[in-house]
Design a protein around this motif. Sequence first.
Motif, PDB file in Angstrom:
ATOM      1  N   LEU A 204      -2.116   2.411 -59.926  1.00  0.00           N
ATOM      2  CA  LEU A 204      -2.884   3.657 -59.606  1.00  0.00           C
ATOM      3  C   LEU A 204      -1.902   5.011 -60.022  1.00  0.00           C
ATOM      4  CD1 LEU A 204      -4.052   2.643 -56.174  1.00  0.00           C
ATOM      5  CD2 LEU A 204      -5.121   2.663 -58.177  1.00  0.00           C
ATOM      6  N   PHE A 205      -2.540   5.792 -60.651  1.00  0.00           N
ATOM      7  CA  PHE A 205      -2.118   7.385 -60.979  1.00  0.00           C
ATOM      8  C   PHE A 205      -3.118   8.099 -61.096  1.00  0.00           C
ATOM      9  CE2 PHE A 205      -2.950   4.988 -65.071  1.00  0.00           C
ATOM     10  CZ  PHE A 205      -3.705   6.136 -65.828  1.00  0.00           C
ATOM     11  N   GLY A 206      -2.873   9.545 -60.813  1.00  0.00           N
ATOM     12  CA  GLY A 206      -3.826  10.581 -61.129  1.00  0.00           C
ATOM     13  C   GLY A 206      -3.070  11.899 -61.003  1.00  0.00           C
ATOM     14  N   GLY A 207      -4.005  12.971 -61.387  1.00  0.00           N
ATOM     15  CA  GLY A 207      -3.481  14.246 -61.132  1.00  0.00           C
ATOM     16  C   GLY A 207      -3.658  15.181 -62.485  1.00  0.00           C
ATOM     17  N   LEU A 208      -3.418  16.343 -62.380  1.00  0.00           N
ATOM     18  CA  LEU A 208      -3.635  17.125 -63.222  1.00  0.00           C
ATOM     19  C   LEU A 208      -2.495  17.520 -64.213  1.00  0.00           C
ATOM     20  CD1 LEU A 208      -6.095  20.060 -61.855  1.00  0.00           C
ATOM     21  CD2 LEU A 208      -6.419  18.598 -64.231  1.00  0.00           C
ATOM     22  N   SER A 209      -1.359  16.880 -64.041  1.00  0.00           N
ATOM     23  CA  SER A 209      -0.088  17.293 -64.321  1.00  0.00           C
ATOM     24  C   SER A 209      -0.174  16.997 -65.926  1.00  0.00           C
ATOM     25  CB  SER A 209       1.074  16.646 -63.570  1.00  0.00           C
ATOM     26  OG  SER A 209       0.918  15.236 -63.506  1.00  0.00           O
ATOM     27  N   GLY A 210      -0.635  15.793 -66.520  1.00  0.00           N
ATOM     28  CA  GLY A 210      -0.561  15.327 -67.723  1.00  0.00           C
ATOM     29  C   GLY A 210      -1.577  16.622 -68.579  1.00  0.00           C
ATOM     30  N   VAL A 211      -2.457  17.107 -67.990  1.00  0.00           N
ATOM     31  CA  VAL A 211      -3.356  18.178 -68.528  1.00  0.00           C
ATOM     32  C   VAL A 211      -2.395  19.536 -68.517  1.00  0.00           C
ATOM     33  CG1 VAL A 211      -5.346  19.380 -68.318  1.00  0.00           C
ATOM     34  CG2 VAL A 211      -5.452  17.060 -67.864  1.00  0.00           C
ATOM     35  N   LEU A 212      -1.756  19.758 -67.540  1.00  0.00           N
ATOM     36  CA  LEU A 212      -0.868  20.911 -67.591  1.00  0.00           C
ATOM     37  C   LEU A 212       0.231  21.179 -68.558  1.00  0.00           C
ATOM     38  CD1 LEU A 212      -0.512  21.203 -63.803  1.00  0.00           C
ATOM     39  CD2 LEU A 212      -2.238  22.430 -65.109  1.00  0.00           C
ATOM     40  N   TYR A 213       0.706  19.716 -68.777  1.00  0.00           N
ATOM     41  CA  TYR A 213       1.666  19.732 -69.961  1.00  0.00           C
ATOM     42  C   TYR A 213       1.106  19.962 -71.275  1.00  0.00           C
ATOM     43  CZ  TYR A 213       5.912  19.180 -67.231  1.00  0.00           C
ATOM     44  OH  TYR A 213       6.869  19.249 -66.471  1.00  0.00           O
ATOM     45  N   GLY A 214      -0.377  19.469 -71.252  1.00  0.00           N
ATOM     46  CA  GLY A 214      -0.778  19.457 -72.638  1.00  0.00           C
ATOM     47  C   GLY A 214      -1.201  21.219 -72.903  1.00  0.00           C
ATOM     48  N   LEU A 215      -1.592  21.765 -71.612  1.00  0.00           N
ATOM     49  CA  LEU A 215      -1.875  23.259 -71.912  1.00  0.00           C
ATOM     50  C   LEU A 215      -0.685  24.108 -72.075  1.00  0.00           C
ATOM     51  CD1 LEU A 215      -4.461  23.565 -68.830  1.00  0.00           C
ATOM     52  CD2 LEU A 215      -4.967  23.090 -71.223  1.00  0.00           C
ATOM     53  N   LEU A 216       0.372  23.683 -71.557  1.00  0.00           N
ATOM     54  CA  LEU A 216       1.805  24.285 -71.667  1.00  0.00           C
ATOM     55  C   LEU A 216       2.008  24.278 -73.049  1.00  0.00           C
ATOM     56  CD1 LEU A 216       4.217  25.820 -70.261  1.00  0.00           C
ATOM     57  CD2 LEU A 216       5.338  23.341 -70.356  1.00  0.00           C
ATOM     58  N   GLY A 217       2.117  23.072 -73.768  1.00  0.00           N
ATOM     59  CA  GLY A 217       2.461  22.794 -75.150  1.00  0.00           C
ATOM     60  C   GLY A 217       1.452  23.518 -76.097  1.00  0.00           C
ATOM     61  N   HIS A 218       0.251  23.716 -75.593  1.00  0.00           N
ATOM     62  CA  HIS A 218      -0.686  24.231 -76.703  1.00  0.00           C
ATOM     63  C   HIS A 218      -0.414  25.805 -76.740  1.00  0.00           C
ATOM     64  CE1 HIS A 218      -4.696  25.087 -78.340  1.00  0.00           C
ATOM     65  NE2 HIS A 218      -4.845  25.989 -77.736  1.00  0.00           N
ATOM     66  N   CYS A 219      -0.292  26.307 -75.434  1.00  0.00           N
ATOM     67  CA  CYS A 219       0.079  27.827 -75.294  1.00  0.00           C
ATOM     68  C   CYS A 219       1.555  28.296 -76.187  1.00  0.00           C
ATOM     69  CB  CYS A 219       0.081  28.392 -73.803  1.00  0.00           C
ATOM     70  SG  CYS A 219      -1.359  28.374 -73.228  1.00  0.00           S
ATOM     71  N   TRP A 220       2.414  27.228 -76.039  1.00  0.00           N
ATOM     72  CA  TRP A 220       3.737  27.440 -76.474  1.00  0.00           C
ATOM     73  C   TRP A 220       3.636  27.630 -77.885  1.00  0.00           C
ATOM     74  CZ3 TRP A 220       7.725  23.203 -76.154  1.00  0.00           C
ATOM     75  CH2 TRP A 220       9.044  23.310 -76.723  1.00  0.00           C
ATOM     76  N   ILE A 221       3.091  26.431 -78.507  1.00  0.00           N
ATOM     77  CA  ILE A 221       3.221  26.455 -79.875  1.00  0.00           C
ATOM     78  C   ILE A 221       2.321  27.469 -80.557  1.00  0.00           C
ATOM     79  CG2 ILE A 221       2.924  25.058 -82.019  1.00  0.00           C
ATOM     80  CD1 ILE A 221       5.413  24.176 -80.098  1.00  0.00           C
TER      81      ILE A 221
END
Length: 291
Positions: A204-221
Amino acid sequence: MSIVAVLRLPLAVDLSGFVQLLQRMHVPHRVSEEAGEQVLWVPDAISEDVRSLYERYPAGDPEHQLDIPAAHANIQRPGFVEQLRHSPVTALILLLSMIVGAVTLLGENLDTMHWLTFLEFRVVGEYIHFTPLADSLAAGQWWRLVTPMLIHFGILHLAMNGMWYWELGRRIESRQGSINLLGLTLLFSLVSNYAQYYYGGPTLFGGLSGVLYGLLGHCWIYQLLSPNPAYRLPRGVLVMMLVWLLLCMSGLISMIGFGEIANAAHVGGLLVGCLTGLLGGLYSRRRLSVQ
């Protein structure tokens, strides 16, 4: 307070100096990209002052605080409701997360949570039996690939993820539009969820944190390749998020009582976010160079 487009300029025009001037003068504003143009939005009450200011100082003025009338200089930034109106997808994802949090009792109500988990499951005694992913997909339950992002385990988990999605989501929505933010959110959720499933197996897993790291990487690069004020994150934010990722991967965070961390989801989200930031940044820079 209504917001109006005060300037529409080609993407090749460098607005960074003028935007810095507005920031130093505490003038509420935002910059978006629409139909191949960059658009500067400000409150209607000061639109003429800002337009006049740009005519005088299009590259900004590094030396002085300029003379927007005092009655306008103290105008507050757009309120919460106004920000919601300009960030509909960001608001929608957060609203859905709160609704799911209420319905699932923040992970305590397994009877409702099993409809949204990556793998369908049933509870038999003290054990959880998971249904293979292929069986769920064959039954048409494709939503399971992305809906774990809406599940949170505890109020702190929801509050922290919601805060960061509000911060990063609005940046992308103002820079690249609502459709792009929705597409990126679903992509990052899909990749991070599958990465966690592939690495961690049936859990069982869940949460927006994987999405958040995606958004972070997107903005960064993206910002490295095609600088824009919307994606200019404070250096401390990037360092803090990356250090937190390393601490989670080390096992220290789990040892001190934060529970199991979906590290594979974080890494998967970050990597795909860097990839989309690379592609988006290169495309944006190429468009600027040919205009």
